[in-house]
Design an enzyme around this catalytic site. Structure first.
Site, PDB file in Angstrom:
ATOM      1  N   THR A  41      -5.995   0.179  -8.853  1.00 50.60           N
ATOM      2  CA  THR A  41      -5.705  -1.231  -9.137  1.00 50.60           C
ATOM      3  C   THR A  41      -6.602  -1.712 -10.273  1.00 50.60           C
ATOM      4  O   THR A  41      -7.716  -1.218 -10.468  1.00 50.60           O
ATOM      5  CB  THR A  41      -5.952  -2.116  -7.909  1.00 50.60           C
ATOM      6  OG1 THR A  41      -7.355  -2.074  -7.581  1.00 50.60           O
ATOM      7  CG2 THR A  41      -5.153  -1.632  -6.715  1.00 50.60           C
ATOM      8  N   ASP A  68     -11.039  -4.030   3.571  1.00 50.65           N
ATOM      9  CA  ASP A  68      -9.993  -4.778   4.269  1.00 50.65           C
ATOM     10  C   ASP A  68      -9.034  -5.473   3.297  1.00 50.65           C
ATOM     11  O   ASP A  68      -7.845  -5.590   3.554  1.00 50.65           O
ATOM     12  CB  ASP A  68     -10.625  -5.811   5.211  1.00 50.65           C
ATOM     13  CG  ASP A  68     -11.307  -5.145   6.407  1.00 50.65           C
ATOM     14  OD1 ASP A  68     -10.738  -4.181   6.955  1.00 50.65           O
ATOM     15  OD2 ASP A  68     -12.416  -5.573   6.790  1.00 50.65           O
ATOM     16  N   GLU A 286      -9.983 -12.649   2.956  1.00 48.56           N
ATOM     17  CA  GLU A 286      -9.893 -13.574   1.811  1.00 48.56           C
ATOM     18  C   GLU A 286      -9.862 -15.013   2.304  1.00 48.56           C
ATOM     19  O   GLU A 286      -8.979 -15.381   3.056  1.00 48.56           O
ATOM     20  CB  GLU A 286      -8.586 -13.316   1.033  1.00 48.56           C
ATOM     21  CG  GLU A 286      -8.553 -12.016   0.251  1.00 48.56           C
ATOM     22  CD  GLU A 286      -9.439 -12.085  -0.976  1.00 48.56           C
ATOM     23  OE1 GLU A 286      -9.368 -13.064  -1.737  1.00 48.56           O
ATOM     24  OE2 GLU A 286     -10.233 -11.141  -1.166  1.00 48.56           O
TER      25      GLU A 286
END
Length: 319
Positions: A41, A68, A286
């Site tokens: 990524t 996570d 998040e």
């Protein structure tokens, strides 16, 4: 290559792309005949996009390599695909917080974790759909492990140890921690199973898995495949006496305590008090701020590579 051959797509968090142990593990598995494609990524959203594209690449297994957040993104990408076209999801933990991998009993080192992903059977598990918004805007996302709201949403893997003791520690450290944290409670209306309740909460946890925040067990009885959300409500307190009772209740997770409530449901909706600021809500690591959200279980939506005897599977102790 035969049609029946497994094809593994590794989605690696770009920060870990040079991880020597992971490179060695991939070489080793390729030499053993495993078909492995690797993608790294570059920015937020990439893991989800790569996972979504996997279906068109003939991929049978998507392996999220990261913490996570990477697991969550890859899983969200898979959820964009039709149910029958979703590859199985595996995990090679590389993050600072690997709550999901830890709780399901996966190896935490790259070599053993990748080897496990190549050999484990996939088990169907529930995922949780969260529709959340503020100021009239709304977004939908999915999580496999845990969502925390309120004070608990601010407890992350970077939180100082004193605050980490919040849920297990004595009254003194908790009072100190809360003062240090400019303690405020979160007021909202909760709806579930035809019930409605207004509450002033310190913490709300919605568990599909059991732990978050780098090892805080907030949903001790959660199962990944029971069609239920395990809900923990921790209500606000006004004195050290009440706090002591709250801490006592946190040892037992009672169904209907004065300060601690623990129950299961398939759907829970929360709306914040009209003039209050939005709540912090952390989905699998998040944090974002919302004034309303709804969490609902999508039963057995995803196949995940986890150990047969994983304590979070309903069937684990029935064989």
């Amino acid at each position: 290559m035969t049609d029946s051959q497994q094809h593994y797509l590794l989605i690696i968090n770009g920060k870990s792309a040079g991880n020597p142990a992971l490179r060695d593990a991939v070489d080793e598995q390729r030499q053993a005949g495993m078909l492995i494609t690797v993608r790294a990524t570059w920015e937020g959203g990439d893991a989800a996009d790569i996972a979504e594209q996997s279906a068109g690449m003939g991929i049978t297994h998507v392996i999220a390599c990261g913490g996570d957040g990477t697991v969550s993104e890859a899983m969200n990408g898979l959820m964009r695909l039709p149910h029958d076209h979703r590859p199985a999801l595996g995990i090679v933990p590389l993050g600072s917080a690997n709550d999901f991998a830890t709780s399901v009993g996966l190896p935490l080192e790259p070599g053993p974790a990748l080897a496990a992903a190549m050999t484990l059977t996939s088990h169907p598990i529930d995922v949780v759909r969260v529709t959340a918004g503020r100021d009239g805007e709304s977004t939908t996302s999915y999580y496999v492990n845990m969502t925390t709201g309120g004070f608990g949403a601010e407890i992350t893997s970077s939180t100082p140890k004193t605050l980490k003791r919040l849920l297990g520690g004595g009254a003194y450290s908790l009072m100190g921690a809360l003062k240090a944290w400019r303690h405020r409670s979160y007021r909202g209306n909760l709806h579930w199973d035809g019930k409605e309740e207004s509450a002033s909460l310190l913490l709300l946890a919605l568990g599909n898995g059991r732990q978050s925040g780098g090892g805080q067990v907030l949903a001790p009885r959660a199962k990944l495949d029971d069609g239920r959300l395990d809900v923990l409500l921790v209500k606000d307190f006004n004195s050290v006496t009440e706090l002591t009772k709250l801490i006592g209740e946190l040892q037992d997770f009672p169904y209907d305590g004065k300060f601690v409530r623990y129950f299961t449901t398939s759907q829970l909706t929360v709306t914040t008090q009209a003039d209050d600021p939005p709540w912090p809500l952390t989905l699998d690591g998040e944090a974002r701020w919302y004034d309303h959200f709804c969490a609902e279980v999508v039963p057995l939506a995803l196949r995940v590579l986890i150990p047969e005897d994983c304590p979070l599977l309903s069937s684990a102790h029935q064989h």
